[in-house]
Scaffold this active site. Structure first.
Site, PDB file in Angstrom:
ATOM      1  N   GLY A   1      35.878  39.414  33.659  1.00  0.00           N
ATOM      2  CA  GLY A   1      36.850  40.273  34.310  1.00  0.00           C
ATOM      3  C   GLY A   1      37.585  39.468  35.371  1.00  0.00           C
TER       4      GLY A   1
ATOM      5  CD  GLN B   1      38.647  37.935  40.926  1.00  0.00           C
ATOM      6  OE1 GLN B   1      38.787  38.614  39.925  1.00  0.00           O
ATOM      7  NE2 GLN B   1      37.538  37.261  41.167  1.00  0.00           N
TER       8      GLN B   1
ATOM      9  CB  CYS C   1      32.552  37.939  42.320  1.00  0.00           C
ATOM     10  SG  CYS C   1      34.321  38.078  42.608  1.00  0.00           S
ATOM     11  CG  LEU C   2      35.303  34.607  37.773  1.00  0.00           C
ATOM     12  CD1 LEU C   2      36.567  34.681  36.931  1.00  0.00           C
ATOM     13  CD2 LEU C   2      34.335  33.572  37.204  1.00  0.00           C
TER      14      LEU C   2
ATOM     15  CG  HIS D   1      33.291  43.310  40.049  1.00  0.00           C
ATOM     16  ND1 HIS D   1      32.166  42.714  40.603  1.00  0.00           N
ATOM     17  CD2 HIS D   1      34.282  42.395  40.177  1.00  0.00           C
ATOM     18  CE1 HIS D   1      32.485  41.500  41.033  1.00  0.00           C
ATOM     19  NE2 HIS D   1      33.757  41.281  40.778  1.00  0.00           N
ATOM     20  CD  GLU D   2      37.115  42.277  37.538  1.00  0.00           C
ATOM     21  OE1 GLU D   2      37.969  41.836  38.338  1.00  0.00           O
ATOM     22  OE2 GLU D   2      36.073  41.658  37.272  1.00  0.00           O
TER      23      GLU D   2
ATOM     24  CG  HIS E   1      38.357  41.862  42.720  1.00  0.00           C
ATOM     25  ND1 HIS E   1      38.092  41.012  43.779  1.00  0.00           N
ATOM     26  CD2 HIS E   1      37.455  41.554  41.770  1.00  0.00           C
ATOM     27  CE1 HIS E   1      37.071  40.230  43.459  1.00  0.00           C
ATOM     28  NE2 HIS E   1      36.652  40.547  42.250  1.00  0.00           N
TER      29      HIS E   1
HETATM   30 ZN    ZN Z   1      35.071  39.706  41.273  1.00  0.00          ZN
END
Ligand code: ZN
Length: 186
Positions: free
Chosen positions: A62, A67, A109-110, A151-152, A155
């Site tokens: 995701g 991000q 998370c990235l 989660h996304e 963001h």
């Molecule tokens: Zn994330």
């Protein structure tokens, strides 16, 4: 959201797409609310394609536009990581309209490499969103998909999964990150 296990990745699409670098905490763009998307043009479609490729390159399932330093309400998800084309999901201007139950699973998370913690989420969510053409649709998800969508969408509101931890856990994580930054390992 980061992928849990590392599997072999297939070759990228033939058309070269820009791979965006994923920004890391504490970049301020991650704490900002993304802007609504109002123009659904070719540029948006290109950005969505680039987001998928950037996500796959970063080994993610995701990715939200903030991000990659684009403060807009766009997120791409593929919980099967290229295994099932039906799992490729684009959510533009998404909104959780209903939720139920509870799940407690580990998340990554990235934008927070190597940080993994258990996060409490709804077990089931119903999301209202628009596709790349601006067409509204609804999607429901449980388990990993449900968690990934929550989660996304977080963001897009400037919320990271560590913001959903207990104060003590969050402080421990932040201390760890500070140390990594100090040592040039972040
Ligand atoms: Zn994330």
């Amino acid at each position: 959201m980061a992928k849990t296990s590392k599997t072999a990745t297939s070759k990228a699409a033939t058309k070269p797409l820009k791979i965006h670098e994923v920004v890391k905490y504490p970049d301020p763009v991650l704490a900002r609310r993304g802007e609504e998307v109002t123009v659904f043009d070719e540029e948006l479609k290109k950005l969505v394609d680039e987001m998928f490729e950037s996500m796959y390159t970063a080994q993610g399932i995701g990715l939200a536009a903030p991000q990659i330093n684009i403060s807009k309400r766009i997120t791409v998800i593929d919980v099967s990581f290229k295994k099932n084309p039906k799992d490729k999901i684009v959510l533009i201007n998404p909104e959780i309209v209903d939720r139920n139950g509870k799940q407690l699973e580990e998340e990554g998370c990235l934008s927070l490499p190597d940080i993994r913690e258990k996060v409490s989420r709804a077990e089931w969510v119903k999301v209202k969103a628009q596709d790349e053409n601006g067409k509204p649709f609804e999607i429901e998800g449980t388990e990993l998909l449900g968690r990934c969508m929550q989660h996304e969408i977080d963001h897009l509101d400037g919320i990271l999964f560590i913001d959903r931890l207990s104060r003590l856990k969050r402080e421990l994580v932040l201390r760890k990150i500070k140390k990594l930054i100090k040592n040039g390992e972040w």
